[in-house]
Write an enzyme that holds these catalytic residues in place. Sequence first.
Site, PDB file in Angstrom:
ATOM      1  CB  CYS A 254      -0.882  -0.008   1.235  1.00 54.09           C
ATOM      2  SG  CYS A 254      -1.891  -1.486   1.350  1.00 54.09           S
ATOM      3  CB  ALA A 255       3.572   1.804  -2.408  1.00 55.46           C
ATOM      4  N   PRO A 257       1.867   7.683  -0.881  1.00 53.78           N
ATOM      5  CG  PRO A 257       2.452   9.786  -0.031  1.00 53.78           C
ATOM      6  CD  PRO A 257       1.685   8.545   0.307  1.00 53.78           C
ATOM      7  N   GLY A 259       6.569   7.272   0.522  1.00 55.18           N
ATOM      8  CA  GLY A 259       7.591   7.674   1.496  1.00 55.18           C
ATOM      9  C   GLY A 259       8.400   6.479   1.997  1.00 55.18           C
ATOM     10  CG  ASP A 278      -1.750   2.985  -3.233  1.00 50.44           C
ATOM     11  OD1 ASP A 278      -1.228   3.049  -2.098  1.00 50.44           O
ATOM     12  OD2 ASP A 278      -2.907   3.398  -3.464  1.00 50.44           O
ATOM     13  CG  ASP A 304      -7.739  -4.869  -4.158  1.00 47.25           C
ATOM     14  OD1 ASP A 304      -7.155  -4.983  -3.067  1.00 47.25           O
ATOM     15  OD2 ASP A 304      -8.983  -4.864  -4.264  1.00 47.25           O
ATOM     16  CB  CYS A 376      -0.858   6.460  10.471  1.00 48.73           C
ATOM     17  SG  CYS A 376      -2.057   6.672   9.158  1.00 48.73           S
TER      18      CYS A 376
HETATM   19  C1  LIG Z   1      -1.337   4.681   4.865  1.00 47.68           C
HETATM   20  S1  LIG Z   1      -1.431   4.947   3.167  1.00 47.68           S
HETATM   21  C2  LIG Z   1       0.170   4.423   2.617  1.00 47.68           C
HETATM   22  C3  LIG Z   1       1.290   5.393   2.857  1.00 47.68           C
HETATM   23  C4  LIG Z   1       2.581   4.964   2.185  1.00 47.68           C
HETATM   24  N1  LIG Z   1       2.967   3.634   2.579  1.00 47.68           N
HETATM   25  C5  LIG Z   1       3.733   5.918   2.454  1.00 47.68           C
HETATM   26  O1  LIG Z   1       4.500   5.716   3.387  1.00 47.68           O
HETATM   27  O2  LIG Z   1       3.860   6.909   1.714  1.00 47.68           O
HETATM   28  C6  LIG Z   1      -2.457   3.619   2.657  1.00 47.68           C
HETATM   29  C7  LIG Z   1      -2.525   3.438   1.167  1.00 47.68           C
HETATM   30  O3  LIG Z   1      -3.296   2.257   0.933  1.00 47.68           O
HETATM   31  C8  LIG Z   1      -3.907   2.406  -0.325  1.00 47.68           C
HETATM   32  N2  LIG Z   1      -4.951   1.366  -0.419  1.00 47.68           N
HETATM   33  C9  LIG Z   1      -6.203   1.359   0.083  1.00 47.68           C
HETATM   34  N3  LIG Z   1      -6.820   0.190  -0.191  1.00 47.68           N
HETATM   35  C10 LIG Z   1      -5.927  -0.548  -0.891  1.00 47.68           C
HETATM   36  C11 LIG Z   1      -5.962  -1.839  -1.475  1.00 47.68           C
HETATM   37  N4  LIG Z   1      -7.051  -2.611  -1.379  1.00 47.68           N
HETATM   38  N5  LIG Z   1      -4.875  -2.262  -2.143  1.00 47.68           N
HETATM   39  C12 LIG Z   1      -3.760  -1.482  -2.260  1.00 47.68           C
HETATM   40  N6  LIG Z   1      -3.681  -0.261  -1.732  1.00 47.68           N
HETATM   41  C13 LIG Z   1      -4.737   0.199  -1.045  1.00 47.68           C
HETATM   42  C14 LIG Z   1      -4.393   3.830  -0.327  1.00 47.68           C
HETATM   43  O4  LIG Z   1      -4.590   4.292  -1.646  1.00 47.68           O
HETATM   44  C15 LIG Z   1      -3.225   4.531   0.379  1.00 47.68           C
HETATM   45  O5  LIG Z   1      -2.340   5.070  -0.570  1.00 47.68           O
END
Ligand SMILES: C[S@@+](CC[C@H](N)C(=O)[O-])C[C@H]1O[C@@H](n2cnc3c(N)ncnc32)[C@H](O)[C@@H]1O
Length: 434
Positions: A254-255, A257, A259, A278, A304, A376
Amino acid sequence: MNVRALAAKVLNQVVEQGQSLSQALPAAQKELNPKDKALLQMLCYGVLRTLPRLDFFCRSLMKKPLKGKQRAMHFLILVGFYQLLYTRVPSHAAVGETVNATKALKAPGLKGMVNGVLRSFLREQESLIEKADQQDTLKYCHPGWLVKRLQKAYGEVKAAEIMTENNQQAPMWLRVNNLHHTRAEYTALLNKNELASINAIDAENKNALRLEKATDVYKLPGFEDGWVSVQDGAAQLAAHYLGAKEGDLILDACAAPGGKTVHTLELQPKIKQMVAVDADDKRLIRVQENLDRLKLQATVIHGDASKPNDWWSGDQFDRILCDAPCSATGVIRRHPDIRWLRRDSDITELVNLQKSILNALWDKLKPGGILLYATCSILPDENELQVKSFLESRSDATLIALSEQYNNESQGRQLLPNEDAMDGFYYAKLQKAK
Ligand SMILES: C[S@@+](CC[C@H](N)C(=O)[O-])C[C@H]1O[C@@H](n2cnc3c(N)ncnc32)[C@H](O)[C@@H]1O
């Protein structure tokens, strides 16, 4: 446009139309000069931090609530209260400027009403504040469902502390790119530019420092050349805990943006491959931008994480970072709108989504491989209870120490908002049997 009127519009978009502040605010700031940009941000963040309290004052002073097209005017009144209570703007200027903003909202007919309500507030504020302080939701400015969940998880006293921290302004944390400089070298560069900083307390959080005063990223030495990035200290622990080794095939599931993707690559540039997935294609653009600025490589996939068979190449991963979608209740300091946009029912949905992502990813991990689960969030359902239930359902999963320094193997690590000035975060490291 008048800044106070703009603030009222942004607040209406966020609270009434469900837009996130991180979308609505930059759009409104576009044509403002730096001083007005900062004022707009201060007013929007401030009102969102204190919303139910200000709403209560408004309800108490007005016979009928402003509805429909007049709703922006309601938020203008809240902007007025906010200035009177929480800023150093002199009362006469706060009232005068707020009343003037009615013109820009094309409601000059309501000028007298706004003036009257703000002046009544000045007269009655003491007794109104006393009344507000008798209710937890108004005292701590959190929705009732979240107050209840925090009190259940942490007890009344700790929950009150957490909510108080949530209402503070978050500091600006930086991550020094160790491919260019050590933190000590970069600190010297900051000092030359008169930017004072403080290192993270955790010894292993060795790239993390926070600025004593936030600044524009373009004033940071070498920002455009990738010498440094903006990332909270708690988020930086992810790459250290993931502990990538030379030759590893890594998935950041779940990458966006990105970071943690890029920090992992900065710490261990000799991995075999980084796959960054993502579900949100717009947010994935930010991952590529981050990789480009830092001149790093990853395979970026729109997919997904709960359905890896749709995008998986067939090679099991050595390490997986699952930074799961969550309530974001650990980062309310940075996103004061979260608490008003989320609903209690979202938590159950998120817990189910996290569970399905965790289970699907586990099958793509090599025997002996490591999965770092992160959120988070500060809610146990998304964190230790989620991990506990996963461990109960998987006999091939073991909870292991996060690192040499943080080596409590019986549980993950729950950071609460403002611990060492960092965001609230949760980490648990799981190893698959060989
Ligand atoms: C907490 S944020 C990730 C922050 C990221 N790891 C960083 O450090 O920059 C969670 C992410 O999960 C993504 N997300 C939500 N549901 C998802 C899914 N079913 N599969 C993959 N990504 C998903 C969202 O789009 C979001 O970008």
